[in-house]
Design a protein around this motif. Structure first.
Motif, PDB file in Angstrom:
ATOM      1  N   LEU A  58       0.570  -1.019  -0.249  1.00 36.70           N
ATOM      2  CA  LEU A  58       0.264  -0.052   0.031  1.00 36.70           C
ATOM      3  C   LEU A  58       0.792   1.539  -0.477  1.00 36.70           C
ATOM      4  O   LEU A  58       1.100   2.791  -0.659  1.00 36.70           O
ATOM      5  N   LEU A  59       1.825   1.730   1.184  1.00 33.19           N
ATOM      6  CA  LEU A  59       2.487   2.678   0.387  1.00 33.19           C
ATOM      7  C   LEU A  59       3.334   2.579  -0.645  1.00 33.19           C
ATOM      8  O   LEU A  59       3.968   4.016  -1.163  1.00 33.19           O
ATOM      9  N   ALA A  60       4.187   1.405  -1.053  1.00 34.89           N
ATOM     10  CA  ALA A  60       4.683   1.116  -2.517  1.00 34.89           C
ATOM     11  C   ALA A  60       3.113   2.486  -3.476  1.00 34.89           C
ATOM     12  O   ALA A  60       3.805   3.275  -4.519  1.00 34.89           O
ATOM     13  N   LEU A  61       2.727   1.542  -3.520  1.00 36.66           N
ATOM     14  CA  LEU A  61       1.550   2.030  -4.348  1.00 36.66           C
ATOM     15  C   LEU A  61       0.907   3.556  -4.275  1.00 36.66           C
ATOM     16  O   LEU A  61       1.007   4.670  -5.405  1.00 36.66           O
ATOM     17  N   TRP A  62       0.979   3.751  -2.588  1.00 34.24           N
ATOM     18  CA  TRP A  62       0.411   5.534  -2.552  1.00 34.24           C
ATOM     19  C   TRP A  62       1.492   6.523  -2.530  1.00 34.24           C
ATOM     20  O   TRP A  62       1.493   7.713  -3.325  1.00 34.24           O
ATOM     21  N   GLN A  63       3.253   5.951  -2.914  1.00 31.82           N
ATOM     22  CA  GLN A  63       4.112   6.623  -2.872  1.00 31.82           C
ATOM     23  C   GLN A  63       4.450   7.079  -4.764  1.00 31.82           C
ATOM     24  O   GLN A  63       4.674   7.818  -4.957  1.00 31.82           O
ATOM     25  N   ALA A  64       4.016   5.944  -5.055  1.00 33.41           N
ATOM     26  CA  ALA A  64       4.106   6.144  -6.556  1.00 33.41           C
ATOM     27  C   ALA A  64       3.305   6.886  -7.093  1.00 33.41           C
ATOM     28  O   ALA A  64       3.384   7.147  -8.369  1.00 33.41           O
ATOM     29  N   ASP A  65       2.239   7.026  -6.457  1.00 33.37           N
ATOM     30  CA  ASP A  65       0.767   7.329  -7.295  1.00 33.37           C
ATOM     31  C   ASP A  65      -0.062   8.551  -6.025  1.00 33.37           C
ATOM     32  O   ASP A  65      -0.953   8.152  -5.769  1.00 33.37           O
ATOM     33  N   ALA A  66       0.870   9.557  -5.528  1.00 35.10           N
ATOM     34  CA  ALA A  66       0.341   9.911  -4.405  1.00 35.10           C
ATOM     35  C   ALA A  66      -1.076  10.466  -4.370  1.00 35.10           C
ATOM     36  O   ALA A  66      -1.911  10.982  -5.617  1.00 35.10           O
ATOM     37  N   LYS A  67      -2.124   9.746  -3.347  1.00 28.92           N
ATOM     38  CA  LYS A  67      -3.663  10.751  -3.259  1.00 28.92           C
ATOM     39  C   LYS A  67      -3.433  10.511  -1.797  1.00 28.92           C
ATOM     40  O   LYS A  67      -2.723   9.868  -1.339  1.00 28.92           O
TER      41      LYS A  67
END
Length: 278
Positions: A203-212
């Motif tokens: 989840l953190l990797a996805l959030w950091q890659a495509d900040a939302k």
């Protein structure tokens, strides 16, 4: 480390708002003096009382509190699935009224997938509902499945996959249409601890890659501290905000952070706000 008392949780941009209560604020989510009461044959049950909160654009905020304390109710109010009894809610500058706001993705504790369809078909389901370009949706779905470690499982039926894999598919589905706001209701509560930690990292990797903006409900104080910029601490029903813990730990984060004294200090602080023994 900073804990703010409930009565001090004020809207920092209040002096810049106009008559609609929101203009001038940079928050992605804003609740202003929100109450929610459920009516039943046995009488009224107040789930939330006087909730005022802002969540900034691209912020990851967790909500913790006792079971039955209104955490899920607050999430559903933000999503427009419930109407507040009193108070006002804004998402991305728009007041939440009769219709659910646009640009939201939701992940629930149960994956809520179609078991007879493949992983890829489940992820692309929102594109069919929203009538998006299916070619682009499939490409996006494959990218997301790869990012959560499900390369090679695109064509597998959901019933063939583990609970952790199913929850990854659910997360990918919520992210397919690139929502600006992701609402997550105890999404990793039903998996084992090792799987939960892996899902936290993904989840953190996805959030950091495509900040939302992410609003994340959990019963796990450790999970909330690990993921979040801030943790909102709720009282037993009717929910009020007991405090907000600012998590001043560096990013990017990995599992070694859980062993640091600063991590433990945040956990102790939140436990104290909830009246739990250290």
């Amino acid at each position: 480390m900073s804990t703010i008392g409930a009565r001090d949780v004020q809207l920092a941009t209040a002096d810049r708002t106009t008559s609609d209560g929101f203009a001038g604020s940079s928050a992605m989510v804003r609740l202003e003096r929100v109450d929610k009461t459920y009516e039943s044959r046995r009488g009224a049950v107040q789930a939330a009382r006087d909730i005022s909160l802002e969540v900034a654009d691209r912020e990851l905020v967790s909500i913790v509190g006792p079971s039955g304390g209104g955490k899920t109710t607050i999430l559903k109010l933000v999503a427009g699935l419930l109407r507040p009894t009193a108070g006002t809610i804004w998402v991305d500058g728009n007041r939440v009224e009769a219709d659910p706001p646009q640009g939201i993705g939701m992940v629930f504790q149960a994956p809520v997938l179609l078991p007879w369809r493949s992983a890829l078909e489940n992820v692309t389901l929102p594109a069919r509902i929203l009538r998006l370009d299916m070619g682009a949706a499939r490409r996006r779905a494959r990218e997301l499945l790869e990012q959560v470690g499900l390369t090679g499982f695109n064509d597998r039926r959901v019933y063939e996959l583990s609970g952790g894999m199913q929850q990854r598919i659910s997360l990918c589905r919520a992210l397919l249409h690139r929502p600006r706001l992701l609402l997550m209701d105890e999404p990793f509560g039903a998996v084992d601890e090792l799987t939960r930690e892996s899902l936290n990292d993904q989840l953190l990797a996805l959030w950091q890659a495509d900040a939302k903006t992410v609003v994340f409900v959990t019963h796990s104080i450790e999970e909330a501290v690990y993921l979040s910029d801030r943790v909102v601490v709720l009282s037993p029903r009717p929910s009020t905000i007991l405090g907000i813990e600012t998590i001043d730990l560096p990013r990017p984060r990995d599992g070694s952070l859980r062993l640091e004294p600063e991590f433990a200090a945040h956990v102790r602080s939140i436990r104290a706000s909830l009246g739990l023994a250290a």
